[in-house]
Design an enzyme around this catalytic site. Structure first.
Site, PDB file in Angstrom:
ATOM      1  N   SER A 135      47.883  47.712  39.802  1.00  0.00           N
ATOM      2  CA  SER A 135      47.411  48.634  40.833  1.00  0.00           C
ATOM      3  C   SER A 135      48.536  49.587  41.190  1.00  0.00           C
ATOM      4  O   SER A 135      49.722  49.234  41.102  1.00  0.00           O
ATOM      5  CB  SER A 135      46.975  47.876  42.087  1.00  0.00           C
ATOM      6  OG  SER A 135      46.788  48.757  43.182  1.00  0.00           O
ATOM      7  N   TYR A 148      49.908  41.739  48.685  1.00  0.00           N
ATOM      8  CA  TYR A 148      49.182  42.299  47.544  1.00  0.00           C
ATOM      9  C   TYR A 148      50.080  43.222  46.724  1.00  0.00           C
ATOM     10  O   TYR A 148      50.131  43.128  45.491  1.00  0.00           O
ATOM     11  CB  TYR A 148      47.949  43.054  48.038  1.00  0.00           C
ATOM     12  CG  TYR A 148      47.144  43.719  46.957  1.00  0.00           C
ATOM     13  CD1 TYR A 148      46.314  42.980  46.129  1.00  0.00           C
ATOM     14  CD2 TYR A 148      47.196  45.106  46.768  1.00  0.00           C
ATOM     15  CE1 TYR A 148      45.562  43.593  45.129  1.00  0.00           C
ATOM     16  CE2 TYR A 148      46.455  45.725  45.783  1.00  0.00           C
ATOM     17  CZ  TYR A 148      45.636  44.962  44.963  1.00  0.00           C
ATOM     18  OH  TYR A 148      44.905  45.578  43.982  1.00  0.00           O
TER      19      TYR A 148
END
Length: 248
Positions: A135, A148
């Site tokens: 990501s 995250y």
């Protein structure tokens, strides 16, 4: 052409993984799909000859078992797409050790379990490839991504190192860094998501990038190019820019 290519999609039950599996099936690939939910996988596989192998990426034994069955059925593999991952919003004032460890178990240890199951075959073949979905949240620290973000940063570094090791052996390594993609995970977000794209578009761009031999595949470019620029800034300028763009 994906016609006849043997592609294993890990994390294929929904979101980008499901969209990748559907597109590959439609493009004539021989597809194997894995995730924890057999019902969701069976719904995607219905009416075609895709293989379905249920697994939990945090359980190395279940990943290895699925890999053995798929490799035995195919006699090898052309591409492994590791899409499985999860997201939990967290900030310093909501830090939760148990949830943080769970994120690392799924997003990082899960990928390592998948690599452990397929690298010996890829290295023996001296062909094929592996794609890791990370990501843009892994580029640099961001609000709401206290845990995250670091899990995705670890995957970026991992893919870079894998490329250096495996490319000379004839094995492709692909790093997929999406921006905001409309999936059941992002639908939980309570903030504006710039340049949000559908999962089908994310799958299309991912497969195009792999076909073109790109190492890093990032999208949508109008958003990800901005984040790529921001990560080149010195810390004072970076922190000021992030505060400006993310303030309520």
């Amino acid at each position: 052409s994906w016609q006849g290519q043997r592609v294993w999609v890990i994390g294929a039950s929904y979101g980008i993984g499901a969209a990748l599996a559907r597109r590959l099936i439609n493009d004539g690939a021989r597809v194997a799909m894995s995730a924890r939910s057999r019902d969701l996988l069976d719904a995607i596989a219905e009416g075609n000859d895709a293989l379905v192998e249920v697994l939990d990426v945090t359980d190395a034994a279940s990943v290895a078992k699925a890999a053995r069955r798929i490799l035995a059925a195919w006699g090898g593999v052309d591409l492994v797409l590791i899409v499985a991952g999860t997201h939990v919003e967290m900030r310093a004032d909501t830090f939760d050790l148990a949830r943080a460890k769970r994120l690392f178990d799924v997003n990082v240890i899960g990928v390592l379990n998948c690599l452990d199951a397929v690298l010996p075959t890829l290295r023996t073949q001296r062909r094929g490839g592996v794609a890791i979905v990370s990501s843009v949240a892994g580029y640099r620290g961001l609000p709401r991504a206290l845990i995250y973000g670091p899990t995705k940063a670890a995957l970026i570094n991992l893919a870079e190192s894998l490329y250096l090791d495996l490319a000379p052996q004839g094995i492709g390594v692909y790093l997929v860094n999406p921006g905001f993609v409309d999936t059941p995970l992002t639908q939980k977000n309570e903030f504006k998501m710039p340049a949000l794209i559908p999962a089908d578009k994310a799958a299309e761009l991912t497969l195009e990038g792999i076909s073109d031999g790109e190492f890093e595949i990032h999208f949508p470019r109008r958003f990800t190019n901005l984040l790529r620029l921001l990560r080149t800034l010195p810390y004072p300028a970076y922190f000021a820019a992030v505060r400006r763009f993310t303030s309520p």
